[in-house]
Design an enzyme around this catalytic site. Structure first.
Site, PDB file in Angstrom:
ATOM      1  N   GLU A  82      -3.542   2.406  -7.174  1.00 19.29           N
ATOM      2  CA  GLU A  82      -3.904   3.528  -6.322  1.00 19.29           C
ATOM      3  C   GLU A  82      -3.001   4.712  -6.639  1.00 19.29           C
ATOM      4  O   GLU A  82      -1.840   4.744  -6.223  1.00 19.29           O
ATOM      5  CB  GLU A  82      -3.827   3.151  -4.843  1.00 19.29           C
ATOM      6  CG  GLU A  82      -2.675   2.236  -4.446  1.00 19.29           C
ATOM      7  CD  GLU A  82      -2.450   2.214  -2.952  1.00 19.29           C
ATOM      8  OE1 GLU A  82      -3.400   2.442  -2.199  1.00 19.29           O
ATOM      9  OE2 GLU A  82      -1.297   1.992  -2.550  1.00 19.29           O
TER      10      GLU A  82
ATOM     11  N   HIS B 212       0.854  -1.191   0.000  1.00 24.56           N
ATOM     12  CA  HIS B 212       0.000   0.000   0.000  1.00 24.56           C
ATOM     13  C   HIS B 212       0.888   1.238   0.000  1.00 24.56           C
ATOM     14  O   HIS B 212       1.968   1.252   0.588  1.00 24.56           O
ATOM     15  CB  HIS B 212      -0.913  -0.005   1.232  1.00 24.56           C
ATOM     16  CG  HIS B 212      -1.972   1.048   1.191  1.00 24.56           C
ATOM     17  ND1 HIS B 212      -1.721   2.368   1.510  1.00 24.56           N
ATOM     18  CD2 HIS B 212      -3.286   0.993   0.858  1.00 24.56           C
ATOM     19  CE1 HIS B 212      -2.833   3.067   1.389  1.00 24.56           C
ATOM     20  NE2 HIS B 212      -3.793   2.258   0.982  1.00 24.56           N
TER      21      HIS B 212
END
Length: 250
Positions: free
Chosen positions: A167, A95
């Protein structure tokens, strides 16, 4: 045909009472009919509660991180086998917050993805560019570099049991969102890059979008042909908002 997937990343939020209330509400809402696969990723300390809270529901659960070591003297780390013991179906690796705040490298992220697969946990491998990288027009190079770390370590077959999440870092927690067209462009790039090595795996690969997805923009984003669901942050802490996103996915 790819089954859409929506994953709620709770980040460092929640309490036992709040989690119970959220999941009870979410379970009721899901009974209204959601065809997408759904999962939540709470903080480590709440994973043990998930089995009892989600028993009999359609909602799976996973972790937000794991160690790239399988066992040993690594104080504070969580082994892949421990997550398997707690029934995790998924684990988020790489992430952007892990990459930027904790210095996780492409190679480390790739190692984490592979050790997760060894215990039959599906890694959700996050890739994406910063605002500076987008403005420099190097999004393609950045995303390919991040993907190549996995491909070079384990080969394209590793993606048969993995999920990719795009992302754009400039759209996480900022209120800014990539337009559906911007997101689709990168998702198509990811699929075509994998297809160079194996078109069949590329066609079946789930590619999620993560970056300020809300109930009011989910339908447009998830209608794009190469966007197969979402990795949802803040909106996953609101049962009705999360349901709206899940319904938009399928």
């Amino acid at each position: 045909m790819r089954t859409p997937l929506v994953v709620g990343n709770w980040k460092m939020n929640g309490s036992r009472a709040a989690n119970r209330a959220l999941l009870e509400s979410m379970r009721k809402e899901m009974e209204a009919g959601v065809t997408a696969e759904v999962a939540v990723c709470p903080p480590f300390v709440y994973l043990a509660d998930m089995e009892s809270l989600l028993q009999g529901s359609v909602i799976n659960w996973g972790a937000q991180n794991l160690s790239h070591h399988e066992v040993g003297a690594y104080t504070g780390e969580i082994a892949p086998s421990m997550l398997a013991d707690l029934g995790c179906r998924f684990v988020i690796v790489g992430h952007s917050e892990r990459r930027t705040l904790y210095g996780e490298t492409d190679s480390l992220v790739a190692e984490k993805a592979i050790v997760a697969q060894k215990v039959n946990i599906i890694p959700i491998i996050c890739v994406g560019e910063t605002l500076q990288e987008r403005e420099q027009n190097i999004t393609e190079q950045v995303v390919k570099r991040q993907l190549n770390a996995v491909l070079e370590l384990a080969g394209v077959n590793a993606l048969e049991k993995a999920v990719i999440a795009y992302e754009p870092i400039w759209a996480i927690g900022t209120g800014r969102t990539a337009t559906p067209e911007q997101a689709q462009e990168v998702h198509a790039l990811i699929r075509s890059h994998v297809a160079i090595q194996n078109s069949g795996i590329a066609e079946e690969l789930l590619i999620l979008y993560g970056g300020s997805v809300k109930g009011n923009n989910a339908a447009e984003l998830l209608a794009m042909p190469d966007i197969d669901g979402g990795l949802i942050g803040g909106a996953s802490l609101d049962a009705k908002e999360f349901l709206t996103i899940c319904q938009a996915a399928g």
